[in-house]
Scaffold this motif. Structure first.
Motif, mmCIF file in Angstrom:
data_model
loop_
_atom_site.group_PDB
_atom_site.id
_atom_site.type_symbol
_atom_site.label_atom_id
_atom_site.label_comp_id
_atom_site.label_asym_id
_atom_site.label_seq_id
_atom_site.Cartn_x
_atom_site.Cartn_y
_atom_site.Cartn_z
ATOM 1 N N LYS A 122 17.780 71.351 20.967
ATOM 2 C CA LYS A 122 16.799 72.024 21.824
ATOM 3 C C LYS A 122 16.856 73.521 21.541
ATOM 4 O O LYS A 122 17.878 74.043 21.124
ATOM 5 C CB LYS A 122 17.119 71.787 23.301
ATOM 6 C CG LYS A 122 17.335 70.347 23.677
ATOM 7 C CD LYS A 122 16.071 69.700 24.099
ATOM 8 C CE LYS A 122 16.382 68.353 24.722
ATOM 9 N NZ LYS A 122 15.833 67.248 24.045
ATOM 10 N N LEU A 124 16.344 77.299 23.262
ATOM 11 C CA LEU A 124 16.232 78.028 24.525
ATOM 12 C C LEU A 124 15.045 78.976 24.443
ATOM 13 O O LEU A 124 14.965 79.816 23.546
ATOM 14 C CB LEU A 124 17.510 78.823 24.799
ATOM 15 C CG LEU A 124 18.754 77.978 25.042
ATOM 16 C CD1 LEU A 124 19.986 78.853 25.060
ATOM 17 C CD2 LEU A 124 18.627 77.215 26.334
ATOM 18 N N SER A 125 14.124 78.854 25.383
ATOM 19 C CA SER A 125 12.922 79.683 25.338
ATOM 20 C C SER A 125 12.869 80.712 26.466
ATOM 21 O O SER A 125 11.997 81.573 26.464
ATOM 22 C CB SER A 125 11.674 78.794 25.382
ATOM 23 O OG SER A 125 11.683 78.008 26.550
ATOM 24 N N LYS A 126 13.780 80.618 27.412
ATOM 25 C CA LYS A 126 13.788 81.585 28.516
ATOM 26 C C LYS A 126 14.300 82.931 28.029
ATOM 27 O O LYS A 126 15.146 83.014 27.148
ATOM 28 C CB LYS A 126 14.660 81.088 29.663
ATOM 29 C CG LYS A 126 14.109 79.863 30.344
ATOM 30 C CD LYS A 126 14.990 79.456 31.490
ATOM 31 C CE LYS A 126 14.433 78.217 32.165
ATOM 32 N NZ LYS A 126 15.275 77.771 33.262
ATOM 33 N N ASP A 127 13.785 83.988 28.625
ATOM 34 C CA ASP A 127 14.262 85.333 28.279
ATOM 35 C C ASP A 127 15.742 85.465 28.625
ATOM 36 O O ASP A 127 16.214 84.929 29.621
ATOM 37 C CB ASP A 127 13.462 86.404 29.037
ATOM 38 C CG ASP A 127 12.048 86.556 28.487
ATOM 39 O OD1 ASP A 127 11.832 86.221 27.308
ATOM 40 O OD2 ASP A 127 11.155 86.999 29.231
ATOM 41 N N GLY A 128 16.440 86.166 27.793
ATOM 42 C CA GLY A 128 17.867 86.376 27.999
ATOM 43 C C GLY A 128 18.560 86.541 26.672
ATOM 44 O O GLY A 128 17.938 86.495 25.608
ATOM 45 N N ASP A 130 20.355 84.562 24.992
ATOM 46 C CA ASP A 130 20.366 83.366 24.147
ATOM 47 C C ASP A 130 18.950 82.884 23.787
ATOM 48 O O ASP A 130 18.811 81.770 23.269
ATOM 49 C CB ASP A 130 21.124 82.228 24.837
ATOM 50 C CG ASP A 130 22.603 82.492 24.929
ATOM 51 O OD1 ASP A 130 23.116 83.275 24.098
ATOM 52 O OD2 ASP A 130 23.251 81.931 25.825
ATOM 53 N N LYS A 131 17.948 83.678 24.025
ATOM 54 C CA LYS A 131 16.593 83.265 23.705
ATOM 55 C C LYS A 131 16.480 82.951 22.215
ATOM 56 O O LYS A 131 16.896 83.748 21.373
ATOM 57 C CB LYS A 131 15.566 84.336 24.087
ATOM 58 C CG LYS A 131 14.152 83.871 23.824
ATOM 59 C CD LYS A 131 13.122 84.860 24.287
ATOM 60 C CE LYS A 131 11.745 84.278 24.003
ATOM 61 N NZ LYS A 131 10.700 85.097 24.509
#
Length: 137
Positions: A122, A124-128, A130-131
């Motif tokens: 998968k 990770l698409s959220k801002d942060g 680990d994007k």
């Protein structure tokens, strides 16, 4: 006619009925805690992963590649995330040019991403911080 089957050994009876005898020898060694280098030393006939990339599974090649990159200091191209549960490709162009051909039969980035998807990784698409990191549950 006299039936001599009662005096025959069991193995002879099996052969008479056409069933072969099999002896299985198990030489099992648990490599779960072995490093890749230890494995290669204990199997001198094996070539390093880079030399037989077409005989290696995608996840194994991915692990070998990430291990090599972290040891060789090329972490500006791809690296493990700070928590170690995902990896991030920082420079996709250099990753495609230098690392994909070395470890895989494919040559483009889209094919690599497709393989990640096929094997259940998968992104990770959220801002942060680990994007864009890829992980497997």
């Amino acid at each position: 006619a006299i039936d001599d089957s009662s005096t025959m050994p069991p193995s002879a009876k099996r052969r008479k009925r056409g069933k072969p005898e099999f002896k299985i020898v198990h030489n099992y060694h648990d490599h779960a805690t072995s490093s890749f280098d230890d494995f290669m030393e204990s199997h001198p006939g094996h070539k390093p992963a880079r030399e037989f990339k077409d005989h290696m599974s995608f996840p194994r090649a991915l692990h070998v590649m990430l291990d090599f990159v972290s040891k060789s200091g090329q972490t500006d191209i791809v690296s493990w995330s700070s928590h170690g549960r995902a990896f991030i490709i920082h420079k996709p162009d250099q990753f495609t040019k230098l690392l994909i051909p070395k470890y895989y039969q494919m040559k483009n980035y889209a094919s690599f991403l497709r393989q990640l998807n096929i094997y259940g990784f998968k992104c990770l698409s959220k801002d942060g911080p680990d994007k864009g990191a890829h992980y497997h549950e």
